[in-house]
Design a protein around this motif. Sequence first.
Motif, PDB file in Angstrom:
ATOM      1  N   LYS A  70      16.474  72.034  39.028  1.00 33.31           N
ATOM      2  CA  LYS A  70      17.452  71.472  38.112  1.00 33.31           C
ATOM      3  C   LYS A  70      18.818  72.093  38.327  1.00 33.31           C
ATOM      4  N   VAL A  71      18.830  73.420  38.527  1.00 33.32           N
ATOM      5  CA  VAL A  71      20.090  74.113  38.788  1.00 33.32           C
ATOM      6  C   VAL A  71      20.707  73.645  40.088  1.00 33.32           C
ATOM      7  N   THR A  72      19.868  73.453  41.115  1.00 37.56           N
ATOM      8  CA  THR A  72      20.362  72.980  42.407  1.00 37.56           C
ATOM      9  C   THR A  72      20.963  71.581  42.297  1.00 37.56           C
ATOM     10  N   THR A  73      20.304  70.696  41.546  1.00 37.72           N
ATOM     11  CA  THR A  73      20.811  69.336  41.344  1.00 37.72           C
ATOM     12  C   THR A  73      22.139  69.349  40.604  1.00 37.72           C
ATOM     13  N   THR A  74      22.237  70.189  39.568  1.00 40.79           N
ATOM     14  CA  THR A  74      23.487  70.296  38.799  1.00 40.79           C
ATOM     15  C   THR A  74      24.625  70.791  39.680  1.00 40.79           C
ATOM     16  N   MET A  80      10.019  76.766  39.159  1.00 44.15           N
ATOM     17  CA  MET A  80      10.418  75.919  40.284  1.00 44.15           C
ATOM     18  C   MET A  80      11.252  74.728  39.814  1.00 44.15           C
ATOM     19  N   LYS A  81      10.815  74.102  38.683  1.00 44.93           N
ATOM     20  CA  LYS A  81      11.556  72.967  38.146  1.00 44.93           C
ATOM     21  C   LYS A  81      12.944  73.392  37.683  1.00 44.93           C
ATOM     22  N   ILE A 125      28.140  68.818  40.581  1.00 41.28           N
ATOM     23  CA  ILE A 125      29.456  69.423  40.352  1.00 41.28           C
ATOM     24  C   ILE A 125      30.269  69.468  41.645  1.00 41.28           C
ATOM     25  N   THR A 126      29.597  69.795  42.749  1.00 36.06           N
ATOM     26  CA  THR A 126      30.284  69.855  44.042  1.00 36.06           C
ATOM     27  C   THR A 126      30.826  68.493  44.440  1.00 36.06           C
TER      28      THR A 126
END
Length: 300
Positions: A6-10, A1-2, A14-15
Amino acid sequence: MKEKKKVTTTSAIITIVLIAFCLVWVIPTLGIFITSFRQSDATASTGWWTALKSLKDFTLDNYDQVLFGQRYSVGNANGTKIIRSATMASAFLSSITVTLPAVIIPIFIAAAAAYGFAWLNFKGRNILFATIIALLVVPLQISLIPILRDYQKIGLNGTYLGIWLAHTGFGLPLATYMMFNYISSLHRSILESAFIDGASHFTTFTHLILPLSVPAIASFAIFQFIWVWNDMLVSLVFLSGAGQKAEVVTVRLMNMAGTRGTDWHLLTAGAFVSMILPLGVFLGLQKFFVRGLLSGSVKG
């Protein structure tokens, strides 16, 4: 989940960064576009963002002067009359005359050279290839005056042939490098099959290598076309002796802007007119662009 968070935040960061970069480019471009429709007095007195409050300052006269010639008032014994300067149509024709050969010639020379470097074994091949690639770091400006002196001696200054040869020489190192990366990544079995069937190197090159190298050719064609079309320095140096009839688009826009650079409304309109053809070339060849750039980057 973490890990997923983390991938979602990155991705979000970037967006945001990409959106910021887009705004940095889009906002000035929008300002130039709006300025191209404004009257000269409004352009000189207020910023482009104020034009959004009212449409009364907008006009198509800027594009009329750019496309059909700038208007001047000339007085004589019979009174005052309005005349027009040279039109952008002749500049477009001159730019096309300069650009097309300057794109086509280096493509065929570089493709033939890349084929030799990739598939032929000859003495000094690596040294010669390294020398050509080293020319990529040589500044263009240091070669203009020596070439111009040679052109004056042999009568090529102010001719289209002279500027074709100049652009060909300046573009060959990059063209050879890009074509070599792509041609060297082709499977050896393709050439071996052709040689077994009795094909010569010339036949193999013209009937196999060139058709298969379309992505690399298109990638370089985009770079070379845009660079030559937007070039002003080389055109000023090598076509200065040909007169107004040989003025390319960039030189014509410089003359339209005036020696004091006060006619920004005409310069912005001319900028959007001049970008139509390069934009069409890019959109027409974009499907090959990324494929040609990435050729040879992955082996296996």
